[in-house]
Each structure stands twice: as C-alpha cells, then as structure tokens.
Design an enzyme around this catalytic site. Structure first.
Site, PDB file in Angstrom:
ATOM      1  N   SER A 168       0.917  -1.259  -0.025  1.00 50.44           N
ATOM      2  CA  SER A 168      -0.183   0.012  -0.096  1.00 50.44           C
ATOM      3  C   SER A 168       0.909   1.259   0.159  1.00 50.44           C
ATOM      4  CB  SER A 168      -0.875  -0.043   1.241  1.00 50.44           C
ATOM      5  OG  SER A 168      -1.890   1.017   1.126  1.00 50.44           O
ATOM      6  N   TYR A 182      -3.650   8.438  -7.282  1.00 52.62           N
ATOM      7  CA  TYR A 182      -2.832   7.483  -6.420  1.00 52.62           C
ATOM      8  C   TYR A 182      -2.997   7.352  -4.988  1.00 52.62           C
ATOM      9  CZ  TYR A 182       1.375   5.114  -4.406  1.00 52.62           C
ATOM     10  OH  TYR A 182       2.174   4.255  -3.751  1.00 52.62           O
ATOM     11  N   LYS A 186      -5.362   3.805  -3.560  1.00 52.96           N
ATOM     12  CA  LYS A 186      -4.639   3.129  -2.713  1.00 52.96           C
ATOM     13  C   LYS A 186      -5.462   2.811  -1.522  1.00 52.96           C
ATOM     14  CE  LYS A 186      -0.498   1.812  -4.180  1.00 52.96           C
ATOM     15  NZ  LYS A 186      -0.017   0.274  -4.209  1.00 52.96           N
TER      16      LYS A 186
END
Length: 290
Positions: A168, A182, A186
């Site tokens: 992660s 992003y 995540k």
C-alpha cells in the site's frame, strides 16, 4: 527525520532501516514455499523478492511488463541464491485473462505479493485527466481485486496456508497534495482487501487465508528527486519492506490479518498490541476515525 515519521503511529519506535528482529528472527519457514510477486523486478518488489529468497523459499515468480528488468532481477537472485528457482511472467496485471492463467501455470502459491502500482503525474487534481484517474484505479484497485479473487480460487498449497500481502502507501491515509488518483486508489485497494479479510474470517474452513496491507516506506527515487533534495529528509532503506514482508508471512503476524500497517512500525510493539487488535476490529484499518 524521515518523511512520514511525524505522523501518528501505534508504536514508539520508528524504523528507517531493517533490523535483526525481522531480518534474522522473522519466524518464517521458507522451505518448499512459492512466492508470486507482481512488480517484483525492481524497487520495493525486488527488495521483497530478495528477502524471501534469503528466507529459503523454493520458488519466486515475478510478474511485470518489461523483459529487461525481469532478466536482471532473475540473474541477481540466482547468483545470490542458487537454490531458489526464479520464474518470470511478462504480463500486465490488468490482463484479467492472463493473470489467472499464470496462477494455474505456476501451481499452488503460498504468498501472493500485490506490488504493482500506477503513479500519475504530480499535479493538482484539476490538472489530472479522467484517463489518468482511470489508469490508477484500473491497476491499483481493479487489478488487485481480480488477482485476489483468482488467487482465492486456487488450491491450497502444501503448507495449508495462503498469504496475501498488499503493498500500500502512506498516501492511502496521509493527506498529500498532487496525489488525487494515487492516494485515493491506494485507500480503495486497502478497503477492498479489508473486505476480503473480513469475509475470509467467516468461511467455515478455518480461515486458511491471511491478508495484510502495508506502507513500505519512503525512498529516494528519481521521481522523488524532482521534488526533494536527498538531504532534505532521512530516507528509508529498501531492505526494510522486504524483511517486513517476510515477517508478515510468518506465524507471529496472524493477529494482524486484515490490517493496514507500516514497515516502519516495530514488530515487537505491534505484538504488544495484540489484545487491542483482536478486541477492536477497526483498529489499524482504513476508514472513518471518530
């Protein structure tokens, strides 16, 4: 101070380098085990490949798109660990047909590491295109979802235990600018894995699957160099996430099933939190804090 060291954390000790507790006394028995790592040819993924090779696994399979980094990784691993078989698959994790085929060709896998990620341009949210956002979610969320499903459908390995380790990012929980796709992807991926983890606990087969997500650390890469000088922060050692992943694959971490962790957190302090983890299902997960 490390880039994220000031962030709230459950442990007093914050590691920027690997340490003997996870490098030498991780408790993981690699004998006869097979590890599949997406994105395992470079960076954090390769660090994890090296750590599992050092732990004595029988086979490491690397999935990535580019042949040259794969071959370099294979040569380095086989030179350092000649007893480890290294298998390469050139494919995109977004290929929902090819990835299950790879699992079938490889046979039972003990540890699946979800290491591939897409990082878009470091720009404000208003400058990021819809396609860039879709690309981030297609790889970081949808591909991870599909591969996890496919892996869960495969036969149990001889060890009787499957482990999924999702690489992660701090961006999943720490407010960072210019990371709209992003960071959000995540966070979504960690949530997806948490759902899988909870549902696996409800299976009648004694839960032979363990699932973890973890932030690997902050590393001085060419991309980071565009925004920070090397002396601006204390950067983490790439060996840290590799050894932390091996510790997660061992028996001591079982109580952390379904949790979102950081490689920087001290494992003995985490073990000291075992009762709190078991009593509070929301502790160390991605979600609303009230």
């Amino acid at each position: 101070m490390s880039l994220f060291e000031a962030q709230p954390r459950p442990t007093k000790i914050y590691h920027s380098e690997t340490y003997d507790r996870i490098a030498k006394h991780h408790g993981f028995n690699g004998q006869g085990k097979v590890v599949l790592i997406t994105g395992g040819a470079s960076g954090v993924g390769f660090s994890i490949a090296k750590a599992f090779a050092a732990a004595g696994v029988v086979c490491i399979a690397i999935v990535s798109r580019s042949a040259s980094p794969q071959e370099q990784a294979k040569a380095a691993l086989e030179a350092a660990y000649p007893s480890v078989r290294v298998v390469l698959f050139q494919a995109s994790v977004t290929d929902s047909v090819r990835m299950p085929e790879i699992l079938h060709e490889l046979g039972p896998v003990d540890v699946l590491v979800l290491g591939v990620a897409v990082v878009h341009r470091r720009e404000k949210a208003t400058a990021i295109t819809e396609q860039e956002l879709r690309d981030a979610f297609d790889t970081n969320v949808i591909a991870a979802f599909n591969l996890t499903k496919a892996y869960l459908e495969t036969p149990l390995p001889a060890s009787g235990q499957k482990t999924i380790i999702n690489i992660s990012s701090a961006a999943a929980q720490v407010h960072t600018t210019r990371r709209v796709g992003y960071g959000s992807s995540k966070a979504a991926a960690a949530q997806v894995l948490q759902h899988f983890a909870v549902e696996q606990e409800q299976e009648p087969d004694g839960n032979p699957v363990r699932i973890f997500s973890f932030h690997p650390g902050a590393f001085y890469t060419p991309a980071v160099a565009q925004h920070f000088t090397k002396d601006e922060h204390k950067w983490d050692d790439l060996a840290l996430p590799g050894d932390f992943a091996v510790w997660l694959a061992g028996p001591e971490s079982s109580f952390l099933h379904g949790r979102h962790l950081w490689a920087n957190w001290d494992v003995d302090e985490l073990i000291g939190l075992r009762e709190r983890v078991l009593q509070d299902r929301r502790f160390l997960t991605i979600g609303l804090v009230v």
